[in-house]
Design an enzyme around this catalytic site. Structure first.
Site, PDB file in Angstrom:
ATOM      1  CG  HIS A 308      -2.094   0.906   1.091  1.00 43.44           C
ATOM      2  ND1 HIS A 308      -2.033   2.259   1.310  1.00 43.44           N
ATOM      3  CD2 HIS A 308      -3.349   0.650   0.675  1.00 43.44           C
ATOM      4  CE1 HIS A 308      -3.214   2.789   1.081  1.00 43.44           C
ATOM      5  NE2 HIS A 308      -4.039   1.842   0.691  1.00 43.44           N
ATOM      6  CG  ASP A 365      -8.299  -4.457  -2.981  1.00 39.07           C
ATOM      7  OD1 ASP A 365      -7.516  -3.512  -3.112  1.00 39.07           O
ATOM      8  OD2 ASP A 365      -9.535  -4.358  -3.141  1.00 39.07           O
TER       9      ASP A 365
HETATM   10  C1  SDX Z   1      -6.255  -0.038  -3.026  1.00 39.02           C
HETATM   11  O1  SDX Z   1      -4.341   4.416  -2.152  1.00 39.02           O
HETATM   12  C2  SDX Z   1      -5.342   3.837  -1.554  1.00 39.02           C
HETATM   13  O2  SDX Z   1      -5.773   4.238  -0.483  1.00 39.02           O
HETATM   14  C3  SDX Z   1      -5.934   2.647  -2.280  1.00 39.02           C
HETATM   15  C4  SDX Z   1      -6.979   1.830  -1.510  1.00 39.02           C
HETATM   16  C5  SDX Z   1      -8.260   2.602  -1.276  1.00 39.02           C
HETATM   17  O3  SDX Z   1      -8.971   2.246  -0.313  1.00 39.02           O
HETATM   18  O4  SDX Z   1      -8.597   3.469  -2.118  1.00 39.02           O
HETATM   19  O5  SDX Z   1      -6.433   1.406  -0.277  1.00 39.02           O
HETATM   20  C6  SDX Z   1      -7.396   0.597  -2.319  1.00 39.02           C
HETATM   21  O6  SDX Z   1      -6.011   0.271  -4.158  1.00 39.02           O
HETATM   22  C7  SDX Z   1      -5.402  -1.024  -2.274  1.00 39.02           C
HETATM   23  C8  SDX Z   1      -4.169  -1.516  -3.110  1.00 39.02           C
HETATM   24  C9  SDX Z   1      -4.655  -2.591  -4.052  1.00 39.02           C
HETATM   25  N1  SDX Z   1      -3.573  -2.962  -5.001  1.00 39.02           N
HETATM   26  C10 SDX Z   1      -2.926  -4.127  -4.876  1.00 39.02           C
HETATM   27  O7  SDX Z   1      -3.122  -4.956  -3.992  1.00 39.02           O
HETATM   28  C11 SDX Z   1      -1.937  -4.387  -6.008  1.00 39.02           C
HETATM   29  C12 SDX Z   1      -0.620  -4.918  -5.427  1.00 39.02           C
HETATM   30  N2  SDX Z   1       0.021  -3.872  -4.699  1.00 39.02           N
HETATM   31  C13 SDX Z   1       1.006  -3.079  -5.377  1.00 39.02           C
HETATM   32  O8  SDX Z   1       0.849  -2.935  -6.744  1.00 39.02           O
HETATM   33  C14 SDX Z   1       1.459  -1.841  -4.626  1.00 39.02           C
HETATM   34  O9  SDX Z   1       1.712  -2.227  -3.338  1.00 39.02           O
HETATM   35  C15 SDX Z   1       0.551  -0.637  -4.617  1.00 39.02           C
HETATM   36  C16 SDX Z   1       0.123  -0.244  -5.994  1.00 39.02           C
HETATM   37  C17 SDX Z   1      -0.657  -0.889  -3.790  1.00 39.02           C
HETATM   38  C18 SDX Z   1       1.335   0.509  -4.007  1.00 39.02           C
HETATM   39  O10 SDX Z   1       2.349   0.809  -4.895  1.00 39.02           O
HETATM   40  P1  SDX Z   1       3.510   1.884  -4.542  1.00 39.02           P
HETATM   41  O11 SDX Z   1       3.171   2.674  -3.330  1.00 39.02           O
HETATM   42  O12 SDX Z   1       3.801   2.616  -5.802  1.00 39.02           O
HETATM   43  O13 SDX Z   1       4.696   0.969  -4.098  1.00 39.02           O
HETATM   44  P2  SDX Z   1       5.840   0.519  -5.074  1.00 39.02           P
HETATM   45  O14 SDX Z   1       5.245  -0.086  -6.297  1.00 39.02           O
HETATM   46  O15 SDX Z   1       6.799   1.649  -5.215  1.00 39.02           O
HETATM   47  O16 SDX Z   1       6.493  -0.667  -4.210  1.00 39.02           O
HETATM   48  C19 SDX Z   1       7.622  -0.463  -3.400  1.00 39.02           C
HETATM   49  C20 SDX Z   1       8.404  -1.784  -3.528  1.00 39.02           C
HETATM   50  C21 SDX Z   1       8.768  -2.117  -4.965  1.00 39.02           C
HETATM   51  O17 SDX Z   1       9.921  -2.967  -4.911  1.00 39.02           O
HETATM   52  P3  SDX Z   1      11.407  -2.278  -5.072  1.00 39.02           P
HETATM   53  O18 SDX Z   1      11.377  -1.443  -6.322  1.00 39.02           O
HETATM   54  O19 SDX Z   1      11.607  -1.456  -3.805  1.00 39.02           O
HETATM   55  O20 SDX Z   1      12.335  -3.431  -5.157  1.00 39.02           O
HETATM   56  O21 SDX Z   1       7.580  -2.868  -3.081  1.00 39.02           O
HETATM   57  C22 SDX Z   1       7.339  -3.747  -4.168  1.00 39.02           C
HETATM   58  C23 SDX Z   1       7.642  -2.987  -5.422  1.00 39.02           C
HETATM   59  O22 SDX Z   1       8.010  -3.860  -6.471  1.00 39.02           O
HETATM   60  N3  SDX Z   1       5.911  -4.138  -4.089  1.00 39.02           N
HETATM   61  C24 SDX Z   1       5.462  -5.355  -4.349  1.00 39.02           C
HETATM   62  C25 SDX Z   1       4.085  -5.320  -4.085  1.00 39.02           C
HETATM   63  N4  SDX Z   1       3.741  -4.076  -3.692  1.00 39.02           N
HETATM   64  C26 SDX Z   1       4.888  -3.349  -3.710  1.00 39.02           C
HETATM   65  N5  SDX Z   1       6.081  -6.477  -4.769  1.00 39.02           N
HETATM   66  C27 SDX Z   1       5.294  -7.570  -4.938  1.00 39.02           C
HETATM   67  N6  SDX Z   1       3.966  -7.606  -4.689  1.00 39.02           N
HETATM   68  C28 SDX Z   1       3.326  -6.505  -4.261  1.00 39.02           C
HETATM   69  N7  SDX Z   1       2.005  -6.529  -4.031  1.00 39.02           N
END
Ligand code: SDX
Length: 431
Positions: A308, A365
């Protein structure tokens, strides 16, 4: 209290920037006049470090895993029973309703639950496999065609009537999109039913066989909608604010929110979580395979339902949903193997250094889909249910922005990195 300043030193210039203070200790450096006075912009591509509005609606502490609506912790909204319409009123009107206010709001929702037959007939021409989120976005936008009287901005009574139409008809549209996809006849809303019971009725009743709404399922759906109701400046809410800042009407602004929510990184994640859990269940992959794929930078796969932008701790909504799964499965006596798989996935992820180092925890989710599936709601409707829950949040944020006299059209700057001055080349001179 003395004004605090931040100092920005660039070249031989020192720029003093006022520091703004939030209610819960938040601080923000006010750069509102930076470009006008110094010709400078700041760069923050995903706005992860940028507060683009002030808001009194929802407070999140991502480190502590706190979520409050108008100061009330979300853990308190299931007492004595979860009541989505009451929380929708709190978010939209800024206060918990009195008995009379709640009754009046309920009556307005009931009076507006039917769709204009012109909209309903359009469902017949949609392809049966039409994505329900596409239908929801299109039909919400269409409300402007049939309820043009409620488009003008600035009249509070018109706003309340527009809200009633939006919140009530979105539910009918959602149920009809499901019925269309199943080739089933539409079930009209029952004015004697409460909000969530009526949705389940429109989803699952068939001619001569009324769907019986169990209290456990009705409470669970109220809880799911409450937990999704608002979440400060998430992607779809920010979208509603951007569209609303151009003084676009409420129907159009929320239709845009639906489109943003559809994305698999946002509200669409609940569908991806189900696909992931079912993939493990049918044997295509193990939980360990999932984690390896999620950690592999060459693989676009993510552990959906994890991570998140704001929560660097367990999403409080996921905690509540996880517990609700136990309650609903016990009440319905229908255990779901996917819950055990989800639990196993969570257990190994939370012990894995990749997830620990990045503070990746279950988000809203991760368990919501399992609960919706227990209610009989199909996977392709999960994000639609998320949208029904989020609607009061979008409306409240749209209204808060609209009522802010200082609010201007949202129009970010950019850092240009393209060509310097160049010239048009006639086509005959191009190689
Ligand atoms: C919602 O914003 C809100 O409030 C949203 C929400 C709401 O109520 O409106 O809470 C609802 O959208 C919840 C999130 C649902 N999405 C997912 O579950 C999809 C999986 N999660 C990720 O795609 C990610 O965690 C996000 C999109 C939720 C957040 O992305 P960020 O803040 O841009 O984080 P990032 O992509 O920069 O990640 C930081 C690191 C990265 O690795 P490095 O580059 O540091 O090596 O963490 C890794 C990412 O690759 N990472 C994940 C991951 N989430 C982050 N790696 C694997 N699986 C994951 N789920």
């Amino acid at each position: 209290m003395n004004q605090e300043y931040a100092k920005l030193i660039i070249g031989d210039k020192t720029i003093e920037l006022p520091v703004l203070n939030g209610t819960e200790g938040g601080k923000a450096v006010d750069i509102s006049r930076l470009y006008e006075e110094h010709g400078l912009t700041t760069f923050d591509s995903s706005l992860a470090n940028t507060a683009f509005c002030k808001s009194t609606i929802t407070y999140i502490d991502g480190d502590e895993g706190i979520l409050r609506y108008h100061g009330i912790p979300i853990e308190q909204f299931d007492r004595p029973k979860p009541n989505f319409v009451e929380v929708a009123y709190l978010l939209i009107f800024g206060k918990l309703p009195t008995t009379n206010e709640l009754a009046d709001f309920r009556t307005r929702l009931t009076d507006n639950e039917l769709l204009h037959e012109g909209i309903r007939r359009q469902f017949n021409d949609l392809p049966p496999k039409s994505p329900p989120m596409a239908i929801l976005s299109a039909m919400l936008s269409q409300l402007a065609c049939y309820h043009e009287k409620f488009l003008p901005l600035g009249d509070d009574e018109l706003f309340v009537e527009a809200v009633a139409r939006l919140v009530s008809k979105a539910r009918t549209i959602a149920a009809y999109s499901y019925r269309r996809s199943q080739g089933l006849p539409f079930t009209y809303p029952d004015p004697n039913m409460r909000y969530c019971a009526n949705f389940l009725h429109m989803m699952f009743s068939i001619p001569h066989l009324q769907y019986t709404v169990s209290e456990a399922v009705e409470d669970a759906l109220n809880l799911v909608l409450i937990l999704h109701a608002d979440h400060e400046q998430n992607c779809s809410t920010a979208t509603v604010r951007v569209v609303g800042s151009a003084r676009a009407n409420l129907f159009a602004s929320c239709a845009a929110g639906v489109s943003a929510l559809w994305g698999p990184l946002h509200g669409g994640a609940n569908v991806e979580v189900m696909r992931m859990l079912e993939g493990i269940h049918v044997g295509g992959m193990t939980p360990e395979d999932c984690l390896e794929a999620a950690k592999d930078k060459a693989n676009p796969f993510r552990l959906y339902g994890f991570g998140h932008r704001v929560y660097k701790n367990y999403d409080p909504r996921a905690k509540i949903l996880r517990a609700a799964c136990d309650r609903v499965f016990a009440a319905l006596k229908t255990p779901d193997p996917l819950l055990d798989i989800a639990r196993k996935l969570e257990e190994i992820a939370l012990a894995d250094p990749y997830f620990i180092d990045r503070k990746l925890y279950p988000n809203v989710d991760f368990y919501s889909g399992i609960l919706l599936r227990a209610m009989g709601i199909p996977t392709n409707m999960f994000t639609v249910v998320f949208a029904l829950g989020r609607l009061p949040g979008w409306i409240s944020q749209w209204k808060e922005q609209h009522d802010d006299a200082g609010q201007r059209i949202i129009r970010p700057r950019q850092l240009y990195t393209g060509n310097n001055l160049t010239h048009y080349v006639p086509i005959e001179d191009r190689e």
